[in-house]
Structures are given as C-alpha cells and as structure tokens.
Scaffold this active site. Sequence first.
Site, short mmCIF file in Angstrom:
data_model
loop_
_atom_site.label_atom_id
_atom_site.label_comp_id
_atom_site.label_asym_id
_atom_site.label_seq_id
_atom_site.Cartn_x
_atom_site.Cartn_y
_atom_site.Cartn_z
N ARG A 1 -27.70 34.07 -52.58
CA ARG A 1 -27.92 32.83 -53.30
C ARG A 1 -27.45 32.89 -54.76
NH1 ARG A 1 -34.01 32.36 -51.03
NH2 ARG A 1 -33.57 34.57 -50.72
N GLU B 1 -42.53 32.43 -42.47
CA GLU B 1 -41.45 32.06 -43.38
C GLU B 1 -41.23 30.54 -43.27
OE1 GLU B 1 -39.90 34.19 -45.64
OE2 GLU B 1 -41.69 35.22 -44.93
N ASN C 1 -46.79 33.89 -49.99
CA ASN C 1 -46.61 35.33 -50.11
C ASN C 1 -45.75 35.64 -51.33
OD1 ASN C 1 -46.03 38.05 -49.66
ND2 ASN C 1 -44.45 37.58 -48.14
N ASN D 1 -33.88 34.32 -57.09
CA ASN D 1 -32.95 34.17 -55.97
C ASN D 1 -31.64 33.52 -56.38
OD1 ASN D 1 -34.77 35.21 -53.93
ND2 ASN D 1 -35.95 33.35 -54.26
N GLN E 1 -30.43 51.58 -46.95
CA GLN E 1 -30.44 50.61 -45.85
C GLN E 1 -28.96 50.27 -45.61
OE1 GLN E 1 -31.95 46.68 -46.74
NE2 GLN E 1 -32.64 46.35 -44.63
N GLY F 1 -30.47 44.36 -49.35
CA GLY F 1 -30.24 42.92 -49.28
C GLY F 1 -28.99 42.51 -50.03
C1 UD1 Z 1 -39.55 37.17 -49.24
C2 UD1 Z 1 -40.64 37.02 -48.17
C3 UD1 Z 1 -41.39 35.71 -48.39
C4 UD1 Z 1 -41.94 35.65 -49.81
C5 UD1 Z 1 -40.84 35.90 -50.83
C6 UD1 Z 1 -41.43 36.05 -52.21
C7 UD1 Z 1 -39.75 38.13 -46.20
C8 UD1 Z 1 -39.23 37.96 -44.82
N1 UD1 Z 1 -40.06 37.02 -46.87
O1 UD1 Z 1 -38.60 36.13 -49.03
O2 UD1 Z 1 -42.45 35.60 -47.48
O3 UD1 Z 1 -42.56 34.41 -50.03
O4 UD1 Z 1 -40.13 37.11 -50.53
O5 UD1 Z 1 -40.43 36.15 -53.15
O6 UD1 Z 1 -39.89 39.24 -46.65
N2 UD1 Z 1 -34.24 43.14 -49.23
C9 UD1 Z 1 -33.89 44.37 -48.71
N3 UD1 Z 1 -33.24 44.42 -47.52
C10 UD1 Z 1 -32.93 43.31 -46.79
C11 UD1 Z 1 -33.32 42.05 -47.31
C12 UD1 Z 1 -33.97 42.00 -48.53
O7 UD1 Z 1 -34.15 45.40 -49.32
O8 UD1 Z 1 -32.35 43.44 -45.72
C13 UD1 Z 1 -34.90 43.08 -50.55
C14 UD1 Z 1 -34.15 42.20 -51.53
O9 UD1 Z 1 -33.32 43.00 -52.37
C15 UD1 Z 1 -35.24 41.55 -52.34
C16 UD1 Z 1 -36.47 41.60 -51.44
O10 UD1 Z 1 -36.16 42.48 -50.39
O11 UD1 Z 1 -35.49 42.27 -53.52
C17 UD1 Z 1 -36.82 40.22 -50.90
O12 UD1 Z 1 -35.75 39.74 -50.14
P1 UD1 Z 1 -35.34 38.20 -50.19
O13 UD1 Z 1 -34.20 38.02 -49.25
O14 UD1 Z 1 -35.17 37.75 -51.58
O15 UD1 Z 1 -36.65 37.55 -49.52
P2 UD1 Z 1 -37.14 36.07 -49.69
O16 UD1 Z 1 -36.32 35.20 -48.82
O17 UD1 Z 1 -37.23 35.72 -51.12
CA CA Z 2 -36.53 36.67 -52.99
#
Ligand code: UD1
Ligand code: CA
Length: 463
Positions: free
Chosen positions: A14, A161, A176, A234, A81, A10
């Site tokens: 933000r 979401e 979640n 975030n 990834q 990711g």
């Molecule tokens: C995510 C959840 C949401 C939850 C929230 C809680 C999803 C789609 N949504 O949203 O339901 O309420 O967490 O905090 O999962 N990451 C990757 N690869 C990617 C994208 C993200 O490894 O392509 C990792 C990020 O580093 C991060 C985690 O996954 O540590 C969560 O990603 P983030 O984009 O912060 O998800 P939220 O929008 O917060």
């Molecule tokens: Ca997050």
Amino acid sequence: MIAGVVLAGGKGVRMKSSLPKLFHNLLGKPIIRYVLDNLSELKLNKTILVIPPNQEGDFRKVVEDLETKKDQKIEIVYVFQEEPLGTGDALRRAMPELEGFDTVLVVNGDAPLITDEIFKGLLDSYRDDVSAVVLSTILDDPMHYGRVIKNKDGNVIKIVEAKDASEEEREIKEVNTGAYCFSVEDLKAAIEKIDNNNAQEEYYITQLVEILNRMGKKVISCQTDLGSLALGINSRLDLALATRKLLQEKLERLMDEGVTIVSPENTYIEIDVSVGKDTVIEPFSVLKGSTVVGERCIIGPSTYLLNAYIGNECEIFYSVIKNSKIESNVRVGPFAHIRDGTHIKSHSAIGDFVEVKKSTIGSYTKALHLSYLGDAEIGEKVNIGAGTITCNYDGKTKHKTTIEDEAFIGSNTCLRAPIKIGRGAITGAGSVVLKDVEPGTTVVGVPARPIERKPKEEGGKSE
Ligand code: UD1
Ligand code: CA
C-alpha cells in the site's frame, strides 16, 4: 523468560514504494526503529525479527547501535520469511527461536506509535489461566482493521479481518492492534493449525484466537486507548499523519523544556534533535538528524540544519548547515551554505552568499560576503574580503588552502590551492595568488607579487 517477536516481513504494497515500508522515514527514524526502541525499554530476554531474506543488511544497519548500547541494549535474532505468506506464517518462522521461553510478545513491525508503556500494560495483563492476550482498541471507524469478537464472558473467541467479516461483524468497534502476548507452549500446538482459507489467501496470525478457543484455551483482550493511526502505517497518508502526531509531541516537549517555537505549525524538528533553553526557533526552520543546538540561539527564519552542532548564543539566519560544527557566538547568514565537514570556531561570522565546505574557520574570523571557502584551514582574526574564492579544484583533485592568523584577504582574491597565506599577510583587491605568501607580506595583482607596503595601509575593512 519473555521473548519478543517483531513481524517485519511482508511487502507493504500500500506504500507503492521501492523502499521497503518499514524503512520509510518517520520524523528522522525508520518506522521499524521506533518499534525496536520501544521494545528495548521492556528488557526482553531476546528479540526476534522476522524479515525478508534480502533485507538483512538493511535491517542490521538500522539497529546496529541498539545491540551495543549500554543501558538499552537488546539482543536481536534474525529469522527469514522467504515469501510474504501472511502474519501467521511470519510468526511460524520465529518458533524455533522460542525454545526455552514461557511467554512471547508479538508485535507488528509497522506500529511505531504503540509505546513501551502500552506494551508493558499488555504484558501485565497476561495471566496464568489464559493462553493469549490481544491488545485491542476501540475505533469509531474501525476501517480495515481486524474485529475482536467476544463471548458473553468478555473473552475473545475470534478475530475477523475486515475482508472476511460479515456485515454484523463489521459493525464491531473493538479492533486488533496487531500486538499479542502468547503462552509459548500453547502457541506451539496452535500455530501448526493455521490455514489460508480466507479472502486474502494468507496465513493470518489472528486465526490463532479461534484455534486456541477450539483447543479449550482462554484468550482475553487488553484494551488500550489508541487512535487508528497508532495501529499501523500502511500508506503514505498514514505516514504523514503519524509524522504530524510525533512532530506535535516533539515541539511540545521542546517548548516544555524552555525553547521558543514562534510558529509550531511551520516548524519541522526531527525526533533526535536537541535544542537548549531560551533558544528561539523562527518560522520555516527544519532541524534534522542528530542536530544539537545550544542555549540562547536564534535559529531561522528559514534555516535548514542537518546533523549540525550549534553552540550557545549563535544566530543562524536563512541558512543551510549540513554535517558541520559551529561553536558558540557565531553568526551565520543570511543565505550561507555550510557544507559537510566544516568547523566554525567561536565569535566568527559567515555572511550572505558564502559557501563553506570541509573547512576550519578560526575564532573571530569574518567572511561576510559572496565567497567560496573549500578545503581551507583558516586561522583566527582573519578577514576574508568580499568575493574571495579558494580555487581548490584543478579539474582532477582538490587541494588545500591555509590562511594563517590575522591575514587580510582583499576583495575578489582568488587563491589557487594548494597555497598558504602566512600570518598577517595581505592580498590586494582582485589579486590572483598562485604562490605561497610569506607572513607579514603584501601581494597584489595578477598573478600576485609582493610589494613594499606596510600591512596597515592596504585595503579597506570588509564590513
Ligand atoms: C494486521 C492484522 C489486523 C490488525 C492490524 C493492525 C493480520 C492478519 N491482521 O493487519 O487484524 O487490525 O494488523 O494494524 O495479522 N508481515 C510479515 N509477513 C507477512 C505479512 C505481514 O512479517 O507475510 C508483517 C508486516 O511487515 C507488518 C505486520 O506483519 O509489519 C502486519 O502486516 P500487515 O499486512 O500490515 O497487516 P494488516 O493488514 O495491517
Ligand atoms: Ca498494517
């Protein structure tokens, strides 16, 4: 056999930062390190870290010692990834590493405040008749978090979401947390079916809930009592709020252990710092890194300690100490600057406007006013007069100054290094010493030369 997967790919857009989000400092540790420390308490058989390919070195640095720790050791496997296509895609990358495991705990890498106890609760609520458990919490304001949608039996049928939710769904307060437990077997079948037909055009891990339901599997939630903050960092604001929470807890722990913190709202102490009992921390003090402070000390006001070791019964007053060791019964300050690699032995005193760098100061030695001591080895019971300078730099290299026990350095002496001042030797006020001084000898003048004088007659006391 239970494996853990940490989603640490990711972009963290933000944060608006050139530093990857998970490396931001949270009370002295990178965000990701909290998550791994918490997981290490669970004794998982393997921990898989999903990261962007160009960050492997940085991640390895952050966890190095965790992999070799004796009682808390964890085995970390890195998978990459290539593109941040979403949390579902990140988990998909980890699948080959789950061969041979029955259960997997999946956690967001940006949730440092979800404790090992909470993760244990999640694992405990996993049962044979369910395919997945979602760790959820109730928020008065569910903000941008994924909503947990349940059927009348209380099973989870969907996570939506916020960006994809209907108005009605958006009203739901159960959200979640981004931590889940899955049956590896069912996950293998479900993960192939994730698509990116959603508002963000990302592969969502949360879509798995719907897919599993379609496969006729059961998904439940494990509700915990977490504030919104605990869910994820975030933004910079989240980071500041998380820092405040952890700091408050840290200060309360120290007070519990017998440390007086005069003004908690004006004190910053990082997570790994330790402070002995009956030490008083005066306001506006900042204790960072691996700093250790002994018992019955007075630290501050306005003192900055970075990776400092401070013995017992020291007074550090309005001063800065970095990467240095101070033994017991030492007085430092006000306005002293103790720089990297300094070792100050017991019962000595460093006073106002004294800068010490990469030097050893012997016991009962005093340097009380306006001095620079760099690359110096100073013995016991030495008196460093006001304004003494070790001229350690010749424009090209640094040189060493050695001052033996009981020497007396008169006010405003310049010592041109490399140089050695012998035991019990004396330098007169204002002398510029270019050559070694033999033990017991007195030198004066510019350039300094020996004179016939009994050591006791020279100079005043510097205090
Ligand atoms: C995510 C959840 C949401 C939850 C929230 C809680 C999803 C789609 N949504 O949203 O339901 O309420 O967490 O905090 O999962 N990451 C990757 N690869 C990617 C994208 C993200 O490894 O392509 C990792 C990020 O580093 C991060 C985690 O996954 O540590 C969560 O990603 P983030 O984009 O912060 O998800 P939220 O929008 O917060
Ligand atoms: Ca997050």
